[in-house]
Motif scaffolding. Structure first.
Motif, PDB file in Angstrom:
ATOM      1  N   HIS A  44       0.829  -1.210   0.000  1.00  0.00           N
ATOM      2  CA  HIS A  44       0.000   0.000   0.000  1.00  0.00           C
ATOM      3  C   HIS A  44       0.867   1.266   0.000  1.00  0.00           C
ATOM      4  CE1 HIS A  44      -2.296   3.266   1.929  1.00  0.00           C
ATOM      5  NE2 HIS A  44      -3.330   2.767   1.210  1.00  0.00           N
ATOM      6  N   PHE A 100       2.591   1.764  -3.312  1.00  0.00           N
ATOM      7  CA  PHE A 100       1.614   2.260  -4.281  1.00  0.00           C
ATOM      8  C   PHE A 100       1.361   3.766  -4.073  1.00  0.00           C
ATOM      9  CE2 PHE A 100      -2.761   3.274  -5.476  1.00  0.00           C
ATOM     10  CZ  PHE A 100      -2.753   2.886  -6.815  1.00  0.00           C
ATOM     11  N   ALA A 101       1.270   4.130  -2.768  1.00  0.00           N
ATOM     12  CA  ALA A 101       1.039   5.549  -2.443  1.00  0.00           C
ATOM     13  C   ALA A 101       2.221   6.407  -2.886  1.00  0.00           C
ATOM     14  CB  ALA A 101       0.797   5.701  -0.941  1.00  0.00           C
ATOM     15  N   ASP A 136       4.371   5.800  -5.344  1.00  0.00           N
ATOM     16  CA  ASP A 136       4.334   5.900  -6.808  1.00  0.00           C
ATOM     17  C   ASP A 136       3.287   6.908  -7.262  1.00  0.00           C
ATOM     18  OD1 ASP A 136       6.361   4.110  -7.105  1.00  0.00           O
ATOM     19  OD2 ASP A 136       5.058   2.354  -7.374  1.00  0.00           O
ATOM     20  N   THR A 137       2.144   6.894  -6.572  1.00  0.00           N
ATOM     21  CA  THR A 137       1.057   7.837  -6.926  1.00  0.00           C
ATOM     22  C   THR A 137       1.497   9.277  -6.684  1.00  0.00           C
ATOM     23  OG1 THR A 137      -0.592   6.181  -6.328  1.00  0.00           O
ATOM     24  CG2 THR A 137      -1.337   8.478  -6.481  1.00  0.00           C
ATOM     25  N   GLU A 138       2.128   9.507  -5.512  1.00  0.00           N
ATOM     26  CA  GLU A 138       2.581  10.853  -5.179  1.00  0.00           C
ATOM     27  C   GLU A 138       3.689  11.315  -6.130  1.00  0.00           C
ATOM     28  OE1 GLU A 138       1.264  12.961  -3.058  1.00  0.00           O
ATOM     29  OE2 GLU A 138      -0.261  11.439  -2.654  1.00  0.00           O
ATOM     30  N   LYS A 139       4.567  10.370  -6.480  1.00  0.00           N
ATOM     31  CA  LYS A 139       5.630  10.694  -7.424  1.00  0.00           C
ATOM     32  C   LYS A 139       5.044  11.110  -8.764  1.00  0.00           C
ATOM     33  CE  LYS A 139       9.168   7.966  -7.826  1.00  0.00           C
ATOM     34  NZ  LYS A 139       9.958   6.722  -7.931  1.00  0.00           N
ATOM     35  N   GLU A 140       4.041  10.394  -9.202  1.00  0.00           N
ATOM     36  CA  GLU A 140       3.402  10.718 -10.477  1.00  0.00           C
ATOM     37  C   GLU A 140       2.740  12.094 -10.418  1.00  0.00           C
ATOM     38  OE1 GLU A 140       2.495  10.565 -14.303  1.00  0.00           O
ATOM     39  OE2 GLU A 140       3.731   9.109 -13.225  1.00  0.00           O
ATOM     40  N   LYS A 141       2.094  12.382  -9.276  1.00  0.00           N
ATOM     41  CA  LYS A 141       1.478  13.700  -9.101  1.00  0.00           C
ATOM     42  C   LYS A 141       2.546  14.803  -9.148  1.00  0.00           C
ATOM     43  CE  LYS A 141      -2.478  12.326  -6.253  1.00  0.00           C
ATOM     44  NZ  LYS A 141      -3.101  12.444  -4.916  1.00  0.00           N
TER      45      LYS A 141
END
Length: 290
Positions: free
Chosen positions: A28, A31-32, A34-39
């Motif tokens: 989890h 995943f979080a 990676d999501t923040e990095k993408e943002k």
């Protein structure tokens, strides 16, 4: 034995559950991240695009402004009426001034205006011999009917003509031409208000528009600058210079010949030193004896 096996089984189940929970948390969190990095990278891309858009607009505006300035469409010539004393001095202190061929004369021309504006009084070049009291407060010393000089100036504190000269000094600065910031400046500025007097006899003229007096050339320049060497010649009769308040010896013209006041030479300059500069002459004599 059975009790021991049963207890070990429970402990293993607990460990397995803990491992599974920990694994789920790690997945989890990854995943979080990676999501923040993408943002973050998406925001960075947007900022970069925005910067490029702003830069492109600024570049176009700068190009348009330059073209308009060259074509004089929206940029009329500067019409500054006054400058501050601080700004004027800051202009004199710029490095480029001290790279000019006549920087000594230019800075001297500027600072005499500063002193007269701030304090008022008389300004004399160091190669002017004072002979008697000057009857005027606000005056310019004419060299001829064609020009006035700035080797001798007299003005009250905060006189408007001096401020106008400082303004012109900055706006039309061109120190590559000898005298442009000094005598030429004074001449062109006064001609805006009053015509230069045409001298036929020893007579001063008023310029009421600027509340000052044009003083006749004989008052400070009885010997013309083209004949400056006469000061270092022996005269049969020493002139009285009765119309003069001071005598300009034109040191600038003498910077190559380097003619000196020599004790016992009986030149005009030595006789003037004896009469009007006794302390200086005494020092000169002492220096020769030593």
């Amino acid at each position: 034995m059975r009790i021991i096996i049963k207890n070990n089984k429970k402990e293993m189940e607990t460990v397995y559950n803990l491992i599974e929970h920990t694994n789920n948390n790690i997945i989890h969190d990854l995943f979080a991240i990676d999501t923040e990095k993408e943002k973050y990278f998406e925001l960075l891309r947007k900022i970069e695009m925005k910067c490029k858009e702003v830069q492109a607009r600024k570049s176009k505006k700068r190009e348009r402004d330059v073209n308009e300035y060259r074509n004089n469409i929206h940029y009329p010539k500067l019409n500054i009426k006054k400058i501050t004393l601080h700004y004027f001095i800051s202009c004199l202190l710029q490095d480029k001034v001290y790279k000019e061929p006549y920087w000594i004369q230019t800075t001297s021309d500027g600072y005499r205006l500063v002193l007269l504006w701030k304090n008022g009084g008389f300004y004399f070049d160091t190669d002017v011999i004072s002979t008697k009291k000057i009857p005027e407060e606000n005056f310019l010393a004419s060299v001829s009917s064609d020009s006035v000089a700035n080797g001798v100036l007299g003005f009250q504190k905060h006189h408007s003509f001096i401020m106008d000269c400082m303004t012109d000094f900055v706006l039309h600065y061109n120190a590559g031409i000898w005298g442009n910031q000094g005598p030429t400046l004074i001449t062109r500025m006064i001609k805006k208000s009053c015509p230069l007097p045409h001298y036929k006899k020893v007579q001063d003229f008023r310029c009421d528009a600027r509340n000052l007096t044009f003083m006749h050339p004989s008052h400070f320049y009885p010997i013309h600058w083209t004949a400056w060497e006469k000061y270092f010649e022996v005269w049969k009769e020493i002139p009285t210079f009765e119309d003069s308040y001071g005598l300009h010896l034109y040191n600038y013209m003498n910077h190559k010949a380097k003619k000196m006041v020599v004790a016992g030479s009986n030149t005009l300059a030595e006789n003037l030193f004896i009469k009007y500069c006794p302390s200086t002459y005494a020092f000169l004599i002492k220096k020769v004896k030593d």
